[in-house]
Scaffold this motif. Structure first.
Motif, PDB file in Angstrom:
ATOM      1  N   GLY A  85      68.524  15.307 183.206  1.00  0.00           N
ATOM      2  CA  GLY A  85      69.390  16.187 183.673  1.00  0.00           C
ATOM      3  C   GLY A  85      68.825  17.530 183.560  1.00  0.00           C
ATOM      4  N   SER A  86      69.528  18.685 183.789  1.00  0.00           N
ATOM      5  CA  SER A  86      69.265  19.981 183.256  1.00  0.00           C
ATOM      6  C   SER A  86      69.467  20.499 181.850  1.00  0.00           C
ATOM      7  CB  SER A  86      70.271  21.055 184.088  1.00  0.00           C
ATOM      8  OG  SER A  86      71.434  21.039 183.573  1.00  0.00           O
ATOM      9  N   ALA A  87      68.763  21.316 181.487  1.00  0.00           N
ATOM     10  CA  ALA A  87      68.674  21.771 180.056  1.00  0.00           C
ATOM     11  C   ALA A  87      70.178  21.947 179.598  1.00  0.00           C
ATOM     12  CB  ALA A  87      67.859  22.947 179.724  1.00  0.00           C
ATOM     13  N   GLU A  88      70.728  22.787 180.669  1.00  0.00           N
ATOM     14  CA  GLU A  88      72.279  23.338 180.456  1.00  0.00           C
ATOM     15  C   GLU A  88      73.316  22.085 180.160  1.00  0.00           C
ATOM     16  OE1 GLU A  88      70.383  24.199 182.826  1.00  0.00           O
ATOM     17  OE2 GLU A  88      69.911  26.440 182.275  1.00  0.00           O
ATOM     18  N   SER A  89      73.158  20.933 180.906  1.00  0.00           N
ATOM     19  CA  SER A  89      73.995  19.840 180.751  1.00  0.00           C
ATOM     20  C   SER A  89      73.834  19.025 179.587  1.00  0.00           C
ATOM     21  CB  SER A  89      74.019  19.042 182.192  1.00  0.00           C
ATOM     22  OG  SER A  89      72.684  18.421 182.406  1.00  0.00           O
ATOM     23  N   MET A  90      72.388  19.029 179.216  1.00  0.00           N
ATOM     24  CA  MET A  90      72.048  18.340 178.099  1.00  0.00           C
ATOM     25  C   MET A  90      72.531  18.991 176.795  1.00  0.00           C
ATOM     26  SD  MET A  90      68.144  17.100 179.417  1.00  0.00           S
ATOM     27  CE  MET A  90      67.989  15.973 177.826  1.00  0.00           C
ATOM     28  N   CYS A  91      72.246  20.266 176.718  1.00  0.00           N
ATOM     29  CA  CYS A  91      72.892  20.930 175.529  1.00  0.00           C
ATOM     30  C   CYS A  91      74.381  20.790 175.324  1.00  0.00           C
ATOM     31  CB  CYS A  91      72.360  22.796 175.450  1.00  0.00           C
ATOM     32  SG  CYS A  91      70.713  22.784 175.144  1.00  0.00           S
ATOM     33  N   LEU A  92      74.874  21.053 176.428  1.00  0.00           N
ATOM     34  CA  LEU A  92      76.434  20.694 176.523  1.00  0.00           C
ATOM     35  C   LEU A  92      76.915  19.411 176.069  1.00  0.00           C
ATOM     36  CD1 LEU A  92      77.656  22.360 179.827  1.00  0.00           C
ATOM     37  CD2 LEU A  92      77.990  23.429 177.347  1.00  0.00           C
ATOM     38  N   ALA A  93      76.114  18.362 176.354  1.00  0.00           N
ATOM     39  CA  ALA A  93      76.286  16.804 175.881  1.00  0.00           C
ATOM     40  C   ALA A  93      76.352  16.870 174.450  1.00  0.00           C
ATOM     41  CB  ALA A  93      75.467  16.000 176.712  1.00  0.00           C
ATOM     42  N   LEU A  94      75.504  17.697 173.730  1.00  0.00           N
ATOM     43  CA  LEU A  94      75.072  17.723 172.428  1.00  0.00           C
ATOM     44  C   LEU A  94      76.537  18.007 171.549  1.00  0.00           C
ATOM     45  CD1 LEU A  94      71.703  19.028 172.083  1.00  0.00           C
ATOM     46  CD2 LEU A  94      72.482  16.669 171.927  1.00  0.00           C
ATOM     47  N   ASP A  95      77.417  18.923 172.248  1.00  0.00           N
ATOM     48  CA  ASP A  95      78.629  19.107 171.486  1.00  0.00           C
ATOM     49  C   ASP A  95      79.758  17.707 171.435  1.00  0.00           C
ATOM     50  OD1 ASP A  95      78.479  21.215 170.231  1.00  0.00           O
ATOM     51  OD2 ASP A  95      79.140  22.507 172.006  1.00  0.00           O
ATOM     52  N   ASP A  96      79.346  16.719 172.163  1.00  0.00           N
ATOM     53  CA  ASP A  96      80.208  15.595 172.343  1.00  0.00           C
ATOM     54  C   ASP A  96      80.358  14.832 170.585  1.00  0.00           C
ATOM     55  OD1 ASP A  96      81.967  13.680 173.768  1.00  0.00           O
ATOM     56  OD2 ASP A  96      80.415  12.300 173.542  1.00  0.00           O
ATOM     57  N   LEU A  97      81.264  14.677 170.091  1.00  0.00           N
ATOM     58  CA  LEU A  97      81.213  14.000 168.711  1.00  0.00           C
ATOM     59  C   LEU A  97      80.725  12.876 168.825  1.00  0.00           C
ATOM     60  CD1 LEU A  97      81.936  14.907 165.998  1.00  0.00           C
ATOM     61  CD2 LEU A  97      84.196  13.958 166.140  1.00  0.00           C
ATOM     62  N   ALA A 110      73.512  11.114 179.166  1.00  0.00           N
ATOM     63  CA  ALA A 110      73.215  12.667 179.535  1.00  0.00           C
ATOM     64  C   ALA A 110      72.005  13.046 179.066  1.00  0.00           C
ATOM     65  CB  ALA A 110      74.331  13.468 179.199  1.00  0.00           C
ATOM     66  N   LEU A 111      71.506  12.341 177.819  1.00  0.00           N
ATOM     67  CA  LEU A 111      70.094  12.889 177.370  1.00  0.00           C
ATOM     68  C   LEU A 111      68.879  11.971 177.468  1.00  0.00           C
ATOM     69  CD1 LEU A 111      71.779  13.515 173.893  1.00  0.00           C
ATOM     70  CD2 LEU A 111      71.414  15.174 175.420  1.00  0.00           C
ATOM     71  N   LEU A 112      69.359  10.744 178.288  1.00  0.00           N
ATOM     72  CA  LEU A 112      68.137   9.748 178.436  1.00  0.00           C
ATOM     73  C   LEU A 112      68.023   9.424 179.885  1.00  0.00           C
ATOM     74  CD1 LEU A 112      69.117   7.343 175.540  1.00  0.00           C
ATOM     75  CD2 LEU A 112      67.322   8.917 175.670  1.00  0.00           C
ATOM     76  N   PRO A 113      66.804   9.334 180.297  1.00  0.00           N
ATOM     77  CA  PRO A 113      66.739   8.791 181.590  1.00  0.00           C
ATOM     78  C   PRO A 113      67.400   7.467 182.255  1.00  0.00           C
ATOM     79  CG  PRO A 113      64.707   8.554 180.546  1.00  0.00           C
ATOM     80  CD  PRO A 113      65.557   9.063 179.658  1.00  0.00           C
ATOM     81  N   PRO A 114      67.704   7.186 183.243  1.00  0.00           N
ATOM     82  CA  PRO A 114      68.482   6.080 183.476  1.00  0.00           C
ATOM     83  C   PRO A 114      67.406   4.690 183.284  1.00  0.00           C
ATOM     84  CG  PRO A 114      68.190   7.513 185.572  1.00  0.00           C
ATOM     85  CD  PRO A 114      67.515   8.211 184.382  1.00  0.00           C
ATOM     86  N   ALA A 115      67.945   3.510 182.739  1.00  0.00           N
ATOM     87  CA  ALA A 115      67.102   2.518 182.268  1.00  0.00           C
ATOM     88  C   ALA A 115      66.802   1.791 183.773  1.00  0.00           C
ATOM     89  CB  ALA A 115      68.144   1.827 181.506  1.00  0.00           C
TER      90      ALA A 115
END
Length: 148
Positions: free
Chosen positions: A74-86, A143-148
């Motif tokens: 994904g995009s850097a922005e969407s991946m960084c936002l995903a890192l806030d998910d508990l 959100a952080l990994l490529p599709p399997a």
């Protein structure tokens, strides 16, 4: 000796005057300000037993997000936002729980290793799709990994 009620003349440390329109005189960005956590993570992903591993690096600095390296999901922005998910943060920081029961289903040969720092926490975890727990982990971190 000073007269009563008078303090000796000593320099005082002063705070910047921020009252009514007087902002501190700084052009420095505030680290951590912005929508992203502070993170520097490297992802090494192998999508098949014969496939070459790909590597990409995600850097999140509060108000900036950068992604370098080979193809990422994904995009850097969407991946960084995903890192806030508990749940994502918990899985990255603590790894897979050791006491969970996993279905014996094979999801594929995909393997991913994530290393680096996330808000001061050392990250060093591996994901796989060789059982139901690994499949669930891969889906959680989709959100952080490529599709399997």
């Amino acid at each position: 000796d000073t007269p009563e009620g008078n303090e000796p003349d000593t320099p005082e440390e002063s705070e910047p005057d921020t009252s009514e329109g007087n902002e501190p005189d700084t052009d420095e960005p505030i680290l951590g300000a912005g929508p992203y956590p502070i993170a520097d993570l490297t992802f090494t992903v192998q999508l098949g037993s014969d496939a070459a591993a790909t590597t990409y690096r995600l850097a999140c600095l509060g108000d900036t997000a950068t992604l370098t390296g080979e193809t990422a999901p994904g995009s850097a922005e969407s991946m960084c936002l995903a890192l806030d998910d508990l749940p994502i943060r918990d899985r990255l920081a603590n790894g897979a729980p050791t006491d969970q029961l996993c279905t014996q289903q094979y999801g594929g040969p995909e393997i991913a290793r994530v290393t680096g720092m996330l808000d001061g926490i050392v990250i060093d975890t591996e994901l796989h799709r060789t059982d139901g727990c690994g499949i669930a982990d891969w889906q959680l971190l989709s959100a952080l990994l490529p599709p399997a």
